[in-house]
Design an enzyme around this catalytic site. Sequence first.
Site, PDB file in Angstrom:
ATOM      1  N   LYS A 149       0.881  -1.121   0.058  1.00  0.00           N
ATOM      2  CA  LYS A 149       0.060  -0.044  -0.022  1.00  0.00           C
ATOM      3  C   LYS A 149       0.843   1.249  -0.018  1.00  0.00           C
ATOM      4  CE  LYS A 149      -2.334  -1.464   3.558  1.00  0.00           C
ATOM      5  NZ  LYS A 149      -1.878  -3.066   3.560  1.00  0.00           N
ATOM      6  N   ILE A 150       1.878   1.409   1.002  1.00  0.00           N
ATOM      7  CA  ILE A 150       2.583   2.630   0.889  1.00  0.00           C
ATOM      8  C   ILE A 150       3.711   2.694  -0.088  1.00  0.00           C
ATOM      9  CG2 ILE A 150       4.184   3.680   2.306  1.00  0.00           C
ATOM     10  CD1 ILE A 150       2.802   2.443   4.873  1.00  0.00           C
ATOM     11  N   ASP A 169       9.632  -6.741  -4.784  1.00  0.00           N
ATOM     12  CA  ASP A 169       8.788  -7.509  -3.877  1.00  0.00           C
ATOM     13  C   ASP A 169       8.284  -8.800  -4.456  1.00  0.00           C
ATOM     14  OD1 ASP A 169       6.173  -8.124  -2.603  1.00  0.00           O
ATOM     15  OD2 ASP A 169       5.607  -6.082  -2.453  1.00  0.00           O
ATOM     16  N   CYS A 228      11.242   4.274   6.221  1.00  0.00           N
ATOM     17  CA  CYS A 228      10.102   4.663   6.627  1.00  0.00           C
ATOM     18  C   CYS A 228       9.202   3.495   7.265  1.00  0.00           C
ATOM     19  CB  CYS A 228       9.389   5.856   5.774  1.00  0.00           C
ATOM     20  SG  CYS A 228       8.281   7.026   6.763  1.00  0.00           S
ATOM     21  N   ARG A 230      10.302  -0.012   9.122  1.00  0.00           N
ATOM     22  CA  ARG A 230      10.484  -0.622  10.487  1.00  0.00           C
ATOM     23  C   ARG A 230      11.837  -0.684  10.736  1.00  0.00           C
ATOM     24  NH1 ARG A 230       6.652   0.381  12.068  1.00  0.00           N
ATOM     25  NH2 ARG A 230       4.647  -0.647  12.776  1.00  0.00           N
ATOM     26  N   ASP A 254      13.351   7.040   9.751  1.00  0.00           N
ATOM     27  CA  ASP A 254      12.113   7.499  10.681  1.00  0.00           C
ATOM     28  C   ASP A 254      11.997   6.326  11.841  1.00  0.00           C
ATOM     29  OD1 ASP A 254       9.740   8.979  11.467  1.00  0.00           O
ATOM     30  OD2 ASP A 254       8.699   7.295  10.652  1.00  0.00           O
ATOM     31  N   GLU A 259      13.599   1.705  19.851  1.00  0.00           N
ATOM     32  CA  GLU A 259      12.886   3.117  20.137  1.00  0.00           C
ATOM     33  C   GLU A 259      12.435   3.396  21.437  1.00  0.00           C
ATOM     34  OE1 GLU A 259       9.928   3.559  16.907  1.00  0.00           O
ATOM     35  OE2 GLU A 259      11.517   2.885  15.307  1.00  0.00           O
ATOM     36  N   HIS A 279      10.029   8.574  14.488  1.00  0.00           N
ATOM     37  CA  HIS A 279       8.862   7.560  14.049  1.00  0.00           C
ATOM     38  C   HIS A 279       7.739   8.356  13.728  1.00  0.00           C
ATOM     39  CE1 HIS A 279       7.387   3.077  14.503  1.00  0.00           C
ATOM     40  NE2 HIS A 279       6.690   3.983  13.583  1.00  0.00           N
ATOM     41  N   LEU A 280       7.674   9.186  12.791  1.00  0.00           N
ATOM     42  CA  LEU A 280       6.726  10.236  12.757  1.00  0.00           C
ATOM     43  C   LEU A 280       5.924   9.796  11.299  1.00  0.00           C
ATOM     44  CD1 LEU A 280       8.535  13.649  13.116  1.00  0.00           C
ATOM     45  CD2 LEU A 280       7.166  12.480  14.646  1.00  0.00           C
ATOM     46  N   GLY A 281       6.064   8.533  10.845  1.00  0.00           N
ATOM     47  CA  GLY A 281       5.407   8.271   9.730  1.00  0.00           C
ATOM     48  C   GLY A 281       3.875   8.567   9.486  1.00  0.00           C
ATOM     49  N   ALA A 282       3.343   8.059  10.801  1.00  0.00           N
ATOM     50  CA  ALA A 282       1.630   8.188  10.952  1.00  0.00           C
ATOM     51  C   ALA A 282       1.509   9.398  11.461  1.00  0.00           C
ATOM     52  CB  ALA A 282       1.410   6.682  11.770  1.00  0.00           C
TER      53      ALA A 282
HETATM   54  P1  NAD Z   1       1.838  -3.970   3.042  1.00  0.00           P
HETATM   55  O1  NAD Z   1       1.540  -5.138   3.571  1.00  0.00           O
HETATM   56  O2  NAD Z   1       0.582  -2.999   2.060  1.00  0.00           O
HETATM   57  O3  NAD Z   1       2.889  -3.959   1.868  1.00  0.00           O
HETATM   58  C1  NAD Z   1       4.113  -4.571   2.381  1.00  0.00           C
HETATM   59  C2  NAD Z   1       4.450  -5.139   0.985  1.00  0.00           C
HETATM   60  O4  NAD Z   1       5.874  -5.818   1.435  1.00  0.00           O
HETATM   61  C3  NAD Z   1       3.962  -6.133   0.424  1.00  0.00           C
HETATM   62  O5  NAD Z   1       3.729  -6.025  -0.867  1.00  0.00           O
HETATM   63  C4  NAD Z   1       4.697  -7.464   0.415  1.00  0.00           C
HETATM   64  O6  NAD Z   1       4.518  -8.400  -0.533  1.00  0.00           O
HETATM   65  C5  NAD Z   1       6.197  -6.812   0.693  1.00  0.00           C
HETATM   66  N1  NAD Z   1       7.054  -7.914   1.303  1.00  0.00           N
HETATM   67  C6  NAD Z   1       6.912  -8.512   2.254  1.00  0.00           C
HETATM   68  N2  NAD Z   1       8.240  -9.403   2.635  1.00  0.00           N
HETATM   69  C7  NAD Z   1       9.044  -8.834   1.621  1.00  0.00           C
HETATM   70  C8  NAD Z   1      10.201  -9.147   1.434  1.00  0.00           C
HETATM   71  N3  NAD Z   1      10.884 -10.286   2.041  1.00  0.00           N
HETATM   72  N4  NAD Z   1      10.873  -8.466   0.071  1.00  0.00           N
HETATM   73  C9  NAD Z   1      10.138  -7.673  -0.510  1.00  0.00           C
HETATM   74  N5  NAD Z   1       8.946  -7.176  -0.189  1.00  0.00           N
HETATM   75  C10 NAD Z   1       8.270  -7.965   0.978  1.00  0.00           C
HETATM   76  O7  NAD Z   1       2.289  -2.619   4.073  1.00  0.00           O
HETATM   77  P2  NAD Z   1       2.216  -1.119   4.056  1.00  0.00           P
HETATM   78  O8  NAD Z   1       1.016  -0.695   4.406  1.00  0.00           O
HETATM   79  O9  NAD Z   1       2.712  -0.535   2.743  1.00  0.00           O
HETATM   80  O10 NAD Z   1       3.368  -0.925   5.072  1.00  0.00           O
HETATM   81  C11 NAD Z   1       4.654  -1.016   4.723  1.00  0.00           C
HETATM   82  C12 NAD Z   1       5.590  -0.922   6.039  1.00  0.00           C
HETATM   83  O11 NAD Z   1       5.451   0.278   6.717  1.00  0.00           O
HETATM   84  C13 NAD Z   1       5.216  -1.867   7.178  1.00  0.00           C
HETATM   85  O12 NAD Z   1       6.541  -2.274   7.878  1.00  0.00           O
HETATM   86  C14 NAD Z   1       4.516  -0.923   8.323  1.00  0.00           C
HETATM   87  O13 NAD Z   1       4.634  -1.214   9.548  1.00  0.00           O
HETATM   88  C15 NAD Z   1       5.394   0.288   7.933  1.00  0.00           C
HETATM   89  N6  NAD Z   1       4.720   1.485   8.574  1.00  0.00           N
HETATM   90  C16 NAD Z   1       5.426   2.706   9.131  1.00  0.00           C
HETATM   91  C17 NAD Z   1       4.734   3.558   9.501  1.00  0.00           C
HETATM   92  C18 NAD Z   1       5.684   4.841  10.207  1.00  0.00           C
HETATM   93  O14 NAD Z   1       5.198   5.319  11.090  1.00  0.00           O
HETATM   94  N7  NAD Z   1       6.923   5.042   9.735  1.00  0.00           N
HETATM   95  C19 NAD Z   1       3.411   3.934   9.227  1.00  0.00           C
HETATM   96  C20 NAD Z   1       2.718   3.008   8.741  1.00  0.00           C
HETATM   97  C21 NAD Z   1       3.364   1.965   8.226  1.00  0.00           C
HETATM   98  C1  MLT Z   2       2.490   1.784  12.143  1.00  0.00           C
HETATM   99  O1  MLT Z   2       2.700   0.567  12.246  1.00  0.00           O
HETATM  100  O2  MLT Z   2       1.168   1.947  11.916  1.00  0.00           O
HETATM  101  C2  MLT Z   2       3.415   2.794  12.509  1.00  0.00           C
HETATM  102  O3  MLT Z   2       4.502   2.444  13.027  1.00  0.00           O
HETATM  103  C3  MLT Z   2       2.716   4.145  12.883  1.00  0.00           C
HETATM  104  C4  MLT Z   2       2.575   4.264  14.402  1.00  0.00           C
HETATM  105  O4  MLT Z   2       1.838   3.557  14.860  1.00  0.00           O
HETATM  106  O5  MLT Z   2       2.931   5.179  14.990  1.00  0.00           O
END
Ligand code: NAD
Ligand code: MLT
Length: 527
Positions: A149-150, A169, A228, A230, A254, A259, A279-282
Amino acid sequence: MPKVLVSDSVDQAGIDILSQVAQVDVKTGLSPEGLVQIIPEYDALMIRSGTQVTKAVIEAGTHLKIIGRAGVGVDNVDVAAATRQGIVVVNSPEGNTIAAAEHALALMLSLSRYVPDANQSVKSGQWNRKQFIGAEIYKKTLGLVGLGKIGSHVAAAAKAMGMKLLAYDPYISTERAEQIGCRLVELDVLFREADYITLHVPKTPETTNLINAEALAKMKPTTRIINCARGGLIDESAITEALESGRIAGAALDVFANEPLESESPLRALGKNAILTPHLGASTAEAQVNVAVDVAEQIRDVLLGLPARSAVNIPGLYPEALDKLRPYLELAETLGNLVGQLAGGRVDSLTVRLQGDLADRESKPIVIAALKGLLSPALRERVNYVNASIEAKERGIRVVETRDASVRDYTDSLHLEAKGSLGEHTVTGALLGDGEIRITNVDDFPINVPPIQHMLFTRHRDMPGIIGKIGSLLGSFNVNIASMQVGRKIVRGDAVMVLSLDDPLPEGILNEIMKVPGIRDAYTVTL
Ligand code: NAD
Ligand code: MLT
């Protein structure tokens, strides 16, 4: 009234939703011991990333029905322990997608133009333009690790800004990548060719330290990395060294392995080629409302006995499929419960056959519902959609799933066969047009009865007087019969009798029924 503990700060919009159905206590900053101490009082727990929901917390949470993570990652929850205990874990898979993607883009641009350091230098009284000659992202190659998604949102924006896109991916198709405008490549190619690398994968054993010294050695000296996603995806000592030595041009992080980032972390000492955010992504107003509302609604629904939209530990129950499947889940659970009670003792295998149009439906939730029904006489409320498969596996129940679209007695029907220590039983049921459940076959004898709370099933020889004798016997025990039906294949052959009763059967009556000449077996069933 149920009680919900909110142990990290979440948007008030979420609290307002929870307050409609529960007493909500907001207690942030609890120590792990403090949380273990108070959790037994609560039916639900709502968290963000601050609270560590360990096995100890889950085991102490004897009343917990649901844990809601207002965000995506559930790595701060021991999901396996929750599943084992039948606790639903929900998250908000999309509530902060845009926020995280935009933060990744902000970091990429800031890193290219040294925005944070330039800002700091002006604020400290300087006017140094030569020190901050940046790089353009236009026509550069962006390597996306993770195109979910992201990752896809970042890709769309980067494409619009004229970047070329590569992605790694292994779980998405070439067609999907092409739709997004990305060329799928192996990780090594991405490391070698990308000018910018942005990580959007979960932390798994495969992705831990994905960016390590070996990977960094393959990159161009002009490469800039953005994480941004994990902490733990990047080996922090290796990247510190690569930034100090000029092996790569920059990194914007981020998220961190630990943490909050340790105050003495060498990352903090890096120069303008490194940007660190806490950790400001969200952290946007919009995302905080989205995730709080999304998760609070699910907690509310589960407390009201409804299913959750985004449960991470109920396999196969996807939100879009759930509404359509609900009547079939009830059918499967009822039949599972019935066949389990007919089987009586230990069940070694359960065959679930989806028949007619049902054969085209998603089977996993239906199988889980049948297992829940099968195990509920023994496990009562301890078994639920979350742990039914695990409980069945631990009891050595072999589950076989089949489909037969050619069976067309009813449009949709479900057939269950339980084999166990006391023999083998089969039941079939169907949904009528109005959604009513009918039991349509028991042990290969056709019947047509709605399931009701108290039922008596017999196997007997079809002969004059037997029905009357059972009726009189029940009467003598003051049990009122609501309806009665006999299923037989040939006259005076074997038959089944199904009695729907207004009252529970008193103890000892089965022994008396078994004494009636012609009765071979009798089973009481409580649904
Ligand atoms: P998502 O599940 O929609 O996408 C993750 C993608 O990673 C999937 O397409 C999956 O096929 C792929 N994937 C899994 N294992 C893999 C590997 N070994 N190699 C390559 N690709 C692989 O998730 P998302 O919503 O896009 O979130 C992505 C990441 O961002 C997650 O770790 C989530 O926790 C993190 N996140 C961080 C913040 C933040 O505050 N920094 C905010 C939201 C999400
Ligand atoms: C998440 O996984 O949604 C992000 O790390 C954002 C958060 O909860 O701070």
